[in-house]
Design an enzyme around this catalytic site. Structure first.
Site, PDB file in Angstrom:
ATOM      1  N   HIS A 186      28.623 -39.343 -49.713  1.00 56.42           N
ATOM      2  CA  HIS A 186      29.549 -38.719 -49.007  1.00 56.42           C
ATOM      3  C   HIS A 186      30.746 -38.630 -49.512  1.00 56.42           C
ATOM      4  O   HIS A 186      31.261 -39.566 -50.421  1.00 56.42           O
ATOM      5  CB  HIS A 186      29.845 -39.302 -47.477  1.00 56.42           C
ATOM      6  N   ASP A 223      32.379 -26.116 -49.369  1.00 53.64           N
ATOM      7  CA  ASP A 223      33.232 -26.838 -48.246  1.00 53.64           C
ATOM      8  C   ASP A 223      32.475 -27.390 -47.248  1.00 53.64           C
ATOM      9  O   ASP A 223      33.054 -28.201 -46.662  1.00 53.64           O
ATOM     10  CB  ASP A 223      34.249 -25.769 -47.813  1.00 53.64           C
ATOM     11  N   TYR A 255      18.765 -31.313 -42.352  1.00 46.28           N
ATOM     12  CA  TYR A 255      19.014 -32.824 -41.760  1.00 46.28           C
ATOM     13  C   TYR A 255      19.309 -32.665 -40.309  1.00 46.28           C
ATOM     14  O   TYR A 255      18.851 -33.260 -39.384  1.00 46.28           O
ATOM     15  CB  TYR A 255      20.009 -33.269 -42.459  1.00 46.28           C
ATOM     16  N   LEU A 301      30.794 -41.244 -41.279  1.00 45.53           N
ATOM     17  CA  LEU A 301      30.998 -42.827 -41.242  1.00 45.53           C
ATOM     18  C   LEU A 301      31.291 -43.157 -42.752  1.00 45.53           C
ATOM     19  O   LEU A 301      30.968 -42.404 -43.726  1.00 45.53           O
ATOM     20  CB  LEU A 301      29.565 -43.409 -40.922  1.00 45.53           C
ATOM     21  N   SER A 336      23.812 -37.444 -35.416  1.00 43.00           N
ATOM     22  CA  SER A 336      24.966 -37.116 -36.485  1.00 43.00           C
ATOM     23  C   SER A 336      25.778 -35.726 -35.855  1.00 43.00           C
ATOM     24  O   SER A 336      25.313 -34.961 -35.476  1.00 43.00           O
ATOM     25  CB  SER A 336      24.491 -36.424 -37.893  1.00 43.00           C
ATOM     26  N   SER A 337      27.234 -35.672 -36.217  1.00 43.79           N
ATOM     27  CA  SER A 337      27.900 -34.653 -35.925  1.00 43.79           C
ATOM     28  C   SER A 337      27.540 -33.336 -36.301  1.00 43.79           C
ATOM     29  O   SER A 337      27.884 -32.188 -35.802  1.00 43.79           O
ATOM     30  CB  SER A 337      29.614 -34.942 -36.283  1.00 43.79           C
ATOM     31  N   CYS A 338      26.617 -33.191 -37.459  1.00 43.13           N
ATOM     32  CA  CYS A 338      26.143 -32.012 -37.889  1.00 43.13           C
ATOM     33  C   CYS A 338      25.254 -31.437 -37.140  1.00 43.13           C
ATOM     34  O   CYS A 338      24.719 -30.304 -37.767  1.00 43.13           O
ATOM     35  CB  CYS A 338      25.874 -32.249 -39.270  1.00 43.13           C
ATOM     36  N   THR A 383      30.330 -39.675 -35.846  1.00 43.38           N
ATOM     37  CA  THR A 383      31.044 -38.743 -36.817  1.00 43.38           C
ATOM     38  C   THR A 383      30.877 -39.244 -38.449  1.00 43.38           C
ATOM     39  O   THR A 383      30.072 -40.162 -38.467  1.00 43.38           O
ATOM     40  CB  THR A 383      32.637 -38.603 -36.256  1.00 43.38           C
ATOM     41  N   LYS A 435      17.334 -34.214 -36.683  1.00 46.26           N
ATOM     42  CA  LYS A 435      18.094 -34.973 -35.828  1.00 46.26           C
ATOM     43  C   LYS A 435      18.098 -34.400 -34.574  1.00 46.26           C
ATOM     44  O   LYS A 435      18.003 -35.178 -33.370  1.00 46.26           O
ATOM     45  CB  LYS A 435      19.684 -35.002 -36.441  1.00 46.26           C
ATOM     46  N   ARG A 487      19.113 -52.284 -44.135  1.00 41.48           N
ATOM     47  CA  ARG A 487      19.598 -52.393 -45.667  1.00 41.48           C
ATOM     48  C   ARG A 487      20.620 -51.081 -45.877  1.00 41.48           C
ATOM     49  O   ARG A 487      21.290 -51.210 -47.006  1.00 41.48           O
ATOM     50  CB  ARG A 487      18.755 -52.323 -46.756  1.00 41.48           C
ATOM     51  N   LEU A 544      23.924 -48.489 -44.556  1.00 41.08           N
ATOM     52  CA  LEU A 544      25.291 -48.767 -44.294  1.00 41.08           C
ATOM     53  C   LEU A 544      25.441 -49.056 -42.824  1.00 41.08           C
ATOM     54  O   LEU A 544      26.196 -49.965 -42.490  1.00 41.08           O
ATOM     55  CB  LEU A 544      26.163 -47.331 -44.645  1.00 41.08           C
TER      56      LEU A 544
HETATM   57  O1  GFB Z   1      31.253 -36.111 -47.151  1.00 36.19           O
HETATM   58  P1  GFB Z   1      30.539 -34.856 -47.422  1.00 36.19           P
HETATM   59  O2  GFB Z   1      29.701 -34.997 -48.457  1.00 36.19           O
HETATM   60  O3  GFB Z   1      29.917 -34.284 -45.845  1.00 36.19           O
HETATM   61  O4  GFB Z   1      31.700 -33.821 -47.622  1.00 36.19           O
HETATM   62  P2  GFB Z   1      29.916 -33.239 -44.881  1.00 36.19           P
HETATM   63  C1  GFB Z   1      32.644 -33.515 -46.749  1.00 36.19           C
HETATM   64  C2  GFB Z   1      33.671 -32.634 -47.616  1.00 36.19           C
HETATM   65  O5  GFB Z   1      34.557 -33.186 -48.725  1.00 36.19           O
HETATM   66  C3  GFB Z   1      33.184 -31.386 -48.117  1.00 36.19           C
HETATM   67  C4  GFB Z   1      34.241 -32.428 -49.934  1.00 36.19           C
HETATM   68  O6  GFB Z   1      34.032 -30.177 -47.889  1.00 36.19           O
HETATM   69  C5  GFB Z   1      33.016 -31.448 -49.750  1.00 36.19           C
HETATM   70  O7  GFB Z   1      33.227 -30.415 -50.397  1.00 36.19           O
HETATM   71  N1  GFB Z   1      34.289 -33.156 -50.937  1.00 36.19           N
HETATM   72  C6  GFB Z   1      35.336 -33.199 -52.011  1.00 36.19           C
HETATM   73  C7  GFB Z   1      33.475 -34.003 -51.587  1.00 36.19           C
HETATM   74  N2  GFB Z   1      35.063 -33.754 -53.010  1.00 36.19           N
HETATM   75  C8  GFB Z   1      33.905 -34.602 -52.847  1.00 36.19           C
HETATM   76  C9  GFB Z   1      32.901 -35.255 -53.548  1.00 36.19           C
HETATM   77  O8  GFB Z   1      33.195 -35.530 -54.625  1.00 36.19           O
HETATM   78  N3  GFB Z   1      31.902 -35.716 -53.033  1.00 36.19           N
HETATM   79  C10 GFB Z   1      31.498 -35.264 -51.714  1.00 36.19           C
HETATM   80  N4  GFB Z   1      30.156 -35.572 -50.973  1.00 36.19           N
HETATM   81  N5  GFB Z   1      32.223 -34.357 -51.047  1.00 36.19           N
HETATM   82  C11 GFB Z   1      27.571 -34.154 -44.488  1.00 36.19           C
HETATM   83  C12 GFB Z   1      26.120 -33.688 -44.132  1.00 36.19           C
HETATM   84  O9  GFB Z   1      28.571 -32.886 -44.380  1.00 36.19           O
HETATM   85  O10 GFB Z   1      28.106 -34.927 -43.608  1.00 36.19           O
HETATM   86  C13 GFB Z   1      25.429 -34.478 -43.772  1.00 36.19           C
HETATM   87  O11 GFB Z   1      25.626 -32.976 -45.316  1.00 36.19           O
HETATM   88  C14 GFB Z   1      25.940 -35.466 -42.690  1.00 36.19           C
HETATM   89  O12 GFB Z   1      24.312 -33.764 -43.076  1.00 36.19           O
HETATM   90  C15 GFB Z   1      27.284 -35.905 -43.167  1.00 36.19           C
HETATM   91  O13 GFB Z   1      25.893 -34.950 -41.358  1.00 36.19           O
HETATM   92  C16 GFB Z   1      27.712 -37.149 -41.969  1.00 36.19           C
HETATM   93  O14 GFB Z   1      30.834 -33.859 -43.873  1.00 36.19           O
HETATM   94  O15 GFB Z   1      30.311 -31.835 -45.494  1.00 36.19           O
END
Ligand code: GFB
Length: 324
Positions: A191, A281, A148, A178, A119-121, A176, A152, A24, A26
């Protein structure tokens, strides 16, 4: 070599019993769609209410009863930067339990093959870019998602250990960031890409002057459409068998500011963008080196702009149903 992308699908036929854990979500949902399109009709799924994957006894009983041959382990607790940073206990606990229970039960019941999604993290915060598979465990992790990431990494090591000690054919893919139809649009746990779609859309319909973007807008991210990932999963289930992890990405990156501009244009919002640098960030750059996957004959096909437009129309049609 021309890019194949079409899996040979030797595992994928009406006889093979295939379990998609997390159908269920993504990723799991996209894998089920791809399997059905490829002619796999003997699919096994369970909702959370039917099977709690953190319960070892329940998972073992399920595997004893059903005896799946091929397993796509797409069940996980996932979320964006804020969710990872604010619920570290949930992220490390749930992921360790889910993956440990499934990998162990699959091997115990003699499954033919298991595909684990990382995950890429998992790569160090300051890994050289683009990040190669051998950069795993060469430096400190990004603090917002280390819980996390550690879970992983344990999943990767478990697949490697079961291959080494028991000869179990478990492979680990590192996707990477998604996105795609069916994503989580909740502004606290999502995300960045679904969050931006929702923020710009709501600002547009409410005629707001600006939209807040977290962080500075300077971090770079690589995005992959979930239908590209599911295609890679089927391809690698057939064409890859190794202890070594393998990256799955598009090979293209954008800054968060560039992404915001693209989403704003697609949604049709004409106001301003306001950056909130109090929000984290995260990792400055997270571009996967996909040379190994490309050399096997697979390449992503969905262009980011097209994928965002498709995801936005899904959001428009399903906004009321979308998880908020
Ligand atoms: O997608 P995101 O939450 O994940 O954030 P990460 C990516 C970037 O977007 C960061 C910025 O630099 C955030 O500060 N950003 C800007 C925002 N505005 C927003 C917003 O409104 N919402 C969100 N969520 N971000 C995750 C990991 O990291 O990526 C997980 O925490 C996982 O573990 C996933 O690996 C793929 O790319 O930073």
């Amino acid at each position: 070599m021309p890019f194949l992308n079409k899996t040979m699908s030797s595992f994928c036929n009406s006889q093979s019993k295939i379990y998609v854990a997390g159908h269920r979500g993504l990723v799991g949902n996209a894998i089920c769609k791809a399997l059905a399109q490829a002619g796999c009709t003997n699919l096994l799924t369970r909702t959370h209410a039917e099977l709690d994957l953190t319960d070892q006894g329940a998972v073992r009983r399920f595997f004893i009863e059903e005896q799946p041959e091929y397993i796509f382990l797409a069940a996980a607790k996932v979320g964006g930067i804020h969710a990872n940073d604010s619920s570290p206990a949930d992220f490390i606990r749930d992921n360790l339990l889910i993956q440990t229970n499934i990998i162990d039960a699959a091997w115990l019941q003699g499954a033919k093959k298991l595909l684990f999604l990382g995950s890429s993290c998992i790569y160090p915060k300051f890994a050289p870019q683009p990040m190669k598979e051998e950069h795993l465990l060469t430096g400190p992790l990004e603090p917002t998602n280390e819980w996390y990431a550690v879970a992983k990494i344990a999943g990767i090591k478990m697949c490697q250990a079961y291959r080494k000690q028991h000869g179990f054919d478990a492979i680990s893919l590192m996707p990477t960031n998604l996105y795609g139809p069916g994503d989580n649009f909740d502004l606290h746990s999502s995300h960045v890409l679904p969050a931006l779609i929702r923020k710009f859309h709501e600002a547009k319909i409410n005629d707001l002057p600006e939209v807040e973007i977290w962080g500075t807008g300077t971090p770079k991210r690589e995005f992959l459409h979930v239908d590209d990932l599911s295609s890679a999963c089927l391809f690698l289930m057939d064409n890859y068998s190794s202890a070594e992890i393998i990256n799955v990405g598009s090979g293209q990156e954008v800054t968060i500011a560039e992404l915001a501009a693209m989403v704003r244009e697609i949604v049709g919002f004409h106001g301003k963008i306001q950056y909130n640098a109090v929000m984290p960030d995260g990792t400055p750059r997270k571009l996967l080196d996909v040379a190994k996957l490309f050399a096997l004959g697979w390449k992503s096909q969905i262009i980011l702009r097209d994928g965002i437009a498709e995801t936005y129309s899904w959001f428009l049609q399903n906004a009321l149903l979308a998880r908020r």
